[in-house]
Design a protein around this motif. Structure first.
Motif, PDB file in Angstrom:
ATOM      1  N   ARG A 170     -16.191  45.439 -33.059  1.00 24.56           N
ATOM      2  CA  ARG A 170     -17.299  44.746 -32.035  1.00 24.56           C
ATOM      3  C   ARG A 170     -17.907  45.904 -31.450  1.00 24.56           C
ATOM      4  O   ARG A 170     -17.635  47.056 -30.976  1.00 24.56           O
ATOM      5  CB  ARG A 170     -16.570  44.040 -30.927  1.00 24.56           C
ATOM      6  N   THR A 173     -20.091  36.570 -43.421  1.00 23.57           N
ATOM      7  CA  THR A 173     -18.770  36.704 -42.817  1.00 23.57           C
ATOM      8  C   THR A 173     -18.836  37.243 -41.587  1.00 23.57           C
ATOM      9  O   THR A 173     -19.417  38.555 -41.615  1.00 23.57           O
ATOM     10  CB  THR A 173     -17.645  37.127 -43.751  1.00 23.57           C
ATOM     11  N   LYS A 174     -18.057  36.795 -40.388  1.00 25.53           N
ATOM     12  CA  LYS A 174     -18.031  37.647 -39.325  1.00 25.53           C
ATOM     13  C   LYS A 174     -16.952  38.514 -39.343  1.00 25.53           C
ATOM     14  O   LYS A 174     -15.802  38.157 -39.643  1.00 25.53           O
ATOM     15  CB  LYS A 174     -17.649  36.575 -38.117  1.00 25.53           C
ATOM     16  N   GLN A 175     -17.178  39.835 -38.958  1.00 22.48           N
ATOM     17  CA  GLN A 175     -16.046  40.923 -38.918  1.00 22.48           C
ATOM     18  C   GLN A 175     -15.347  40.749 -37.581  1.00 22.48           C
ATOM     19  O   GLN A 175     -15.971  41.275 -36.562  1.00 22.48           O
ATOM     20  CB  GLN A 175     -16.704  42.353 -39.181  1.00 22.48           C
ATOM     21  N   GLU A 176     -14.220  40.227 -37.755  1.00 23.79           N
ATOM     22  CA  GLU A 176     -13.233  40.191 -36.479  1.00 23.79           C
ATOM     23  C   GLU A 176     -12.762  41.501 -35.726  1.00 23.79           C
ATOM     24  O   GLU A 176     -12.494  41.701 -34.850  1.00 23.79           O
ATOM     25  CB  GLU A 176     -12.233  39.131 -36.657  1.00 23.79           C
ATOM     26  N   TYR A 205     -21.491  41.061 -32.312  1.00 21.79           N
ATOM     27  CA  TYR A 205     -20.644  41.058 -33.444  1.00 21.79           C
ATOM     28  C   TYR A 205     -21.095  41.135 -34.648  1.00 21.79           C
ATOM     29  O   TYR A 205     -22.551  41.083 -34.750  1.00 21.79           O
ATOM     30  CB  TYR A 205     -19.898  39.657 -33.432  1.00 21.79           C
ATOM     31  N   TYR A 206     -20.751  41.684 -35.791  1.00 21.67           N
ATOM     32  CA  TYR A 206     -21.384  42.187 -36.918  1.00 21.67           C
ATOM     33  C   TYR A 206     -21.115  41.004 -37.863  1.00 21.67           C
ATOM     34  O   TYR A 206     -19.842  40.652 -38.132  1.00 21.67           O
ATOM     35  CB  TYR A 206     -20.566  43.527 -37.546  1.00 21.67           C
ATOM     36  N   TYR A 207     -22.130  40.624 -38.549  1.00 22.05           N
ATOM     37  CA  TYR A 207     -22.245  39.649 -39.622  1.00 22.05           C
ATOM     38  C   TYR A 207     -22.678  40.133 -41.054  1.00 22.05           C
ATOM     39  O   TYR A 207     -23.842  40.875 -40.810  1.00 22.05           O
ATOM     40  CB  TYR A 207     -23.058  38.479 -39.197  1.00 22.05           C
TER      41      TYR A 207
END
Length: 927
Positions: free
Chosen positions: A43, A37-40, A29-31
């Protein structure tokens, strides 16, 4: 960063919160590197492969599809349900009783049942039925019916012949397809209507009235309420109604299912149209039925102050529905109705809704507790509450109304009690209150001087409270209006004060913001034109606003929490703010505004014994004199609408154009005051009954009197001496006529000395009481001649004098020593004789012109008090004056003499004056 994390800079990916393009890759996951903030939506996926016998690892981005929530499809009833719940929670936070939530739910359920929306069928749960003025959103949400559009003219385009043939073939095929589909839909609807076992009405309300209704693509036959079907039957036959009910696309243009507003009655339109007024009315009824301290006038004021407001209702909806609220509120026509209503409008609507819901009677609030709150709001002494309590306990009000299901004016009746007490205490005829105020001011100065001397001798000595001064209190209330209006714009509008420039600019900005918000939901040409006009006007005044904001000082803002005594609590908060600010405060509070009139007393105006004893201890003499009303005001007047119909003067204020090119002289000549039409008749010579009828009334009254004394319960006590009965009779104050005042008993020739052993109770009331007080004489007093109290104490200051002559005569140099004489160490206390003036008549449905005429007949001091009390509860002054007439007619003319009846009150029915008798009988029904 932790071990194993990788810093990646992406060119096609940015953070939605801060816009950063550097991310930390952790576990796929990218933060965001900046905010975390987590990029939902993105991935990283690891892929392994062999290339040239070398193991390599490749990374690729994989977009994750997030399932979006379905758009809610709420009905208008569900939207207003959320609004009602939010307003109830606001009132609970302001101190309302917890029973408000349950009572509001019961009234809301009763309203939905009468509207046939829910709970109207006890056997089975049915879909909500559409009312007389139903909304298209409700039909679409519950029955999946499309919006009925008006047929508009199509604009034809010029095309060649080859293209026209292609368009015509496509149009024919489309029409044939729609025709076949309508036939298929009608066959399916007929099949559904014939099958009773699978009736549509068995569908649960929750599955059809929520956002999941629109998941099924099939339309349902419309169901109308009983009122709606009754109206539709007048327009079209029953079979044709069924065709419209099956028309899911709105293709039938022959009739309107929703009638125009002008085609139905005003009552039906007010009750069957869903808007925020229904919510306010339900809250008002619920507050009354649970007996809460918040009255209807308080609810109206809280709405005006935006403490309970329908402007920002999006906060009352859940988070998943709030983003779609503006669109839904626009579709249910929420923004086309006003957000604020007056007391008169809500009071009338409460009567309509209570009749609609079959609410037979309302709960009378605790009048004494309400009077205590209003006395605190007006900053009056607590003695006023005690006098009001005595009047209420003497004859408890029933609060009857002219018609059934009418909401009584509880707040106006309580204010009328306070005005009645002040009117009896100070006369309020334009002169009596001034004389009493000047005498009270002199006595207060003497009390302050005596208290200073007493503290020097004995520091523990507690001086008596200062007297309540009418003129000082009037100045205090008027200045309080100005001060609170400077900080609170709603208070300024409520008490009709002049607004400051900053308040006007804030009001204009609020109106502009509201209009722009409403225009954002509308896309028609008229709205766009109005928006452009508003923008042009804003540019014109923008220069003035910029100049004012640059030169004006910053306005201090004070946050006023909701209160049941706004004037009192707001002013205390302003005093605290100015005290903390010190010299830096922009508004300087005068010193006389720091006097608390609630700490003063009214008791010496009725019982002066304690004050006289205090003066006597300091070797001072306090003389008490009673002042009757003036000669002109003492006559009882009657007003009524004129019998002759005369043409009314038209008000040309809105028809004339503004002329800027005009001189001052021309303007003054054009503003000549026109005489008001005599639409009210005033008279002091009254219509009386015929002599034979008066004799009959007197004979009937004598028979009732003999029957009362003949009864065992009402028989006078033989053991009680005659002198004691006369003593009790003389102690009761009452409103009397001028002729009765002149009929005095002759002065006794008896001289009483301290050596004589005489029973005071066996003496006549004239002999047993002194001239200055109602207390019996003491054995320590020197021999005095006891003269009639009424003959010596009633000072005829206004005899044979007009209003202006009386004022000059009393303020002369010869009479100045009567009020205060420092050398002789004496003071004079002037009190009212409790024989106040009355102006009787019917004030229920007066026109504006009639109100102006009636206002001109009132003394200025009385009308100021009447208007101030009316503004405090947001009602018209005629409402309070009607309740005041009810009290005056009941206590002054409607009951028999209280001295003749010991344990009960008897109504009076034998008044020989016809005008009085008719008014008494009319207002007695409202008691």
């Amino acid at each position: 960063m932790e071990d194993g994390d990788e810093l990646i800079t992406s060119s096609n990916l940015s953070c939605k919160v801060c816009g950063e393009r550097q991310f930390t890759l952790r576990e796929g996951y990218y933060y965001c590197q900046e905010c975390g903030t987590k990029q939902e939506q993105v991935r990283a996926v690891q892929v392994e492969r062999d290339a040239d016998f070398l193991e390599a690892k490749l990374f690729k981005k994989q977009k994750i599809k997030i399932a979006k929530a379905e758009k809610p499809n709420l009905t208008s009833w569900e939207c207003y349900n959320y609004i009602l719940r939010g307003l109830v929670n606001d009132l609970l936070s302001f101190g309302a009783k917890e029973d408000l939530k349950l009572m509001s739910l019961q009234l809301w359920a009763a309203y939905l049942r009468r509207m046939e929306v829910a709970f109207f069928n006890k056997k089975r749960v049915e879909l909500p039925r559409l009312g007389l003025r139903f909304l298209q959103r409700d039909a679409s949400a519950v029955y999946n019916h499309a919006l009925q559009r008006r047929a508009g003219k199509r604009k034809r385009r010029q095309t060649d012949d080859s293209r026209a043939s292609v368009v015509s073939s496509e149009t024919v095929s489309t029409r044939q397809f729609r025709k076949n589909r309508r036939k298929l839909d009608e066959s399916s609807y007929s099949l559904h209507s014939s099958m009773n076992s699978t009736d549509v009405s068995q569908t649960t309300f929750s599955s059809a009235n929520t956002s999941s209704t629109g998941t099924t693509g099939r339309a349902i036959k419309l169901q109308f309420s009983a009122r709606a079907r009754k109206h539709l039957k007048k327009v079209m036959p029953v079979k044709h109604i069924e065709k419209h009910a099956l028309d899911a696309e709105g293709s039938l243009k022959c009739h309107r299912l929703k009638p125009l507003a002008r085609s139905i009655s005003r009552t039906e339109h007010a009750l069957l149209t869903m808007n925020v007024r229904q919510i306010y009315t339900i809250l008002g009824i619920a507050l009354n039925l649970i007996g809460d301290d918040i009255q209807l006038s308080d609810l109206v004021r809280l709405i005006d102050e935006d403490h309970v407001s329908s402007k920002d209702v999006i906060q009352y909806f859940p988070e998943n529905i709030a983003p779609y609220c503006k669109e839904m509120l626009h579709e249910i026509q929420f923004y086309i109705y006003p957000t604020k209503y007056s007391d008169k409008v809500l009071r009338e609507h409460i009567g309509l809704l209570s009749k609609f819901l079959n609410i037979r009677e309302f709960v009378q609030p605790k009048m004494i507790k309400l009077a205590e709150r209003y006395v605190t709001e007006l900053n009056l002494p607590p003695d006023v509450t005690a006098y009001v309590e005595h009047l209420i306990n003497l004859l408890p009000p029933q609060m009857r109304t002219r018609t059934s299901h009418e909401y009584p004016a509880y707040e106006a009746r309580t204010m009328a009690y306070i005005i009645f007490v002040l009117k009896l205490s100070f006369g309020l005829d334009g002169h009596t209150e001034k004389l009493i105020s000047r005498a009270a001011t002199t006595i207060n100065q003497c009390l302050q001087k005596l208290s200073e001397e007493g503290r020097c001798i004995n520091s523990q000595l507690t001086p008596p409270s200062l007297l309540f001064v009418w003129e000082d209190w009037v100045n205090f209330v008027e200045m309080r209006k100005v001060i609170v209006s400077h900080y609170n714009s709603n208070f300024c509008r409520q008490f009709k004060q002049c607004q400051s420039t900053s308040q006007l600019l804030e009001e204009v900005e609020e109106v502009r913001r509201t209009q722009l918000e409403e225009a954002a939901h509308k896309a028609d040409d008229a709205t766009k034109e109005n928006t452009s006009k508003i923008a042009n006007m804003n540019r014109v005044f923008q220069q003035f606003v910029d100049e004012y904001t640059q030169s004006a000082e910053p306005v201090e803002s004070i946050n006023f929490p909701p209160s049941l005594t706004p004037a009192h609590s707001y002013f205390k908060r302003i005093l605290l703010h100015c005290s903390n600010a010190g010299t830096s405060a922009t508004f300087k509070i005068p010193e006389f505004m720091r006097i608390d009139h609630m700490q003063r007393t009214l008791a010496p105006y009725t019982h002066s014994k304690e004050l006289k004893d205090y003066f006597k201890q300091h070797n001072w003499v306090l003389n008490v004199r009673r002042i009757p009303c003036t000669g002109e005001r003492n006559k009882v007047g009657v007003f009524r609408p004129a019998n002759e119909k005369r043409e009314r003067v038209e008000n040309e204020m809105y028809t004339k154009k503004i002329d800027f090119d005009i001189s001052e002289e021309e303007w003054r000549t054009s503003k000549e005051v026109e005489e008001l039409i005599e639409e009210l008749e005033f008279k002091t010579e009254y219509d009386r009954y015929e002599k034979n009828y008066v004799k009959k009334l007197q004979a009937d009254a004598l028979k009732r009197q003999q029957a009362i004394y003949a009864g065992p319960s009402c028989e006078p006590d033989d053991k009680e001496p005659d002198g004691e009965r006369d003593t009790n009779k003389s102690q009761v104050s009452r409103i009397v006529e001028t002729d009765e005042e002149d009929s005095l008993s002759p002065a006794p020739e008896r001289t009483l000395t301290i050596n004589e052993e005489i029973n005071v109770r066996s003496m006549h009331s004239i002999n047993a009481f002194s001239e200055c007080d109602m207390e019996p004489i003491k054995s320590c007093d020197s021999p005095i001649v006891l003269n009639p109290r009424r003959g010596l104490n009633n000072v005829r200051l206004f005899a044979d004098l007009s209003d202006d002559e009386a004022n000059d005569e009393i303020l002369g140099d010869d009479d100045s020593n009567d009020i205060s004489n420092i050398e002789e160490r004496s003071c004079t206390l002037l009190t009212s004789n409790m024989d106040c003036w009355t102006l009787l008549g019917y004030s229920h449905n007066l026109t504006v012109c009639q109100k102006k005429l009636l206002e001109s007949k009132f003394p200025r001091s009385f009308f100021w008090l009447l208007e101030t009390c009316a503004q405090s509860i947001n009602v018209d002054w005629c409402v309070i004056y009607e309740e005041l007439l009810t009290i005056e007619l009941m206590f002054a003319y409607g009951v028999e003499d209280l001295n003749d009846f010991k344990d009960y009150i008897r109504f009076k029915y034998n008044n020989p004056i016809k005008d009085f008798n008719m008014l008494i009988n009319t207002y007695r029904e409202l008691w």
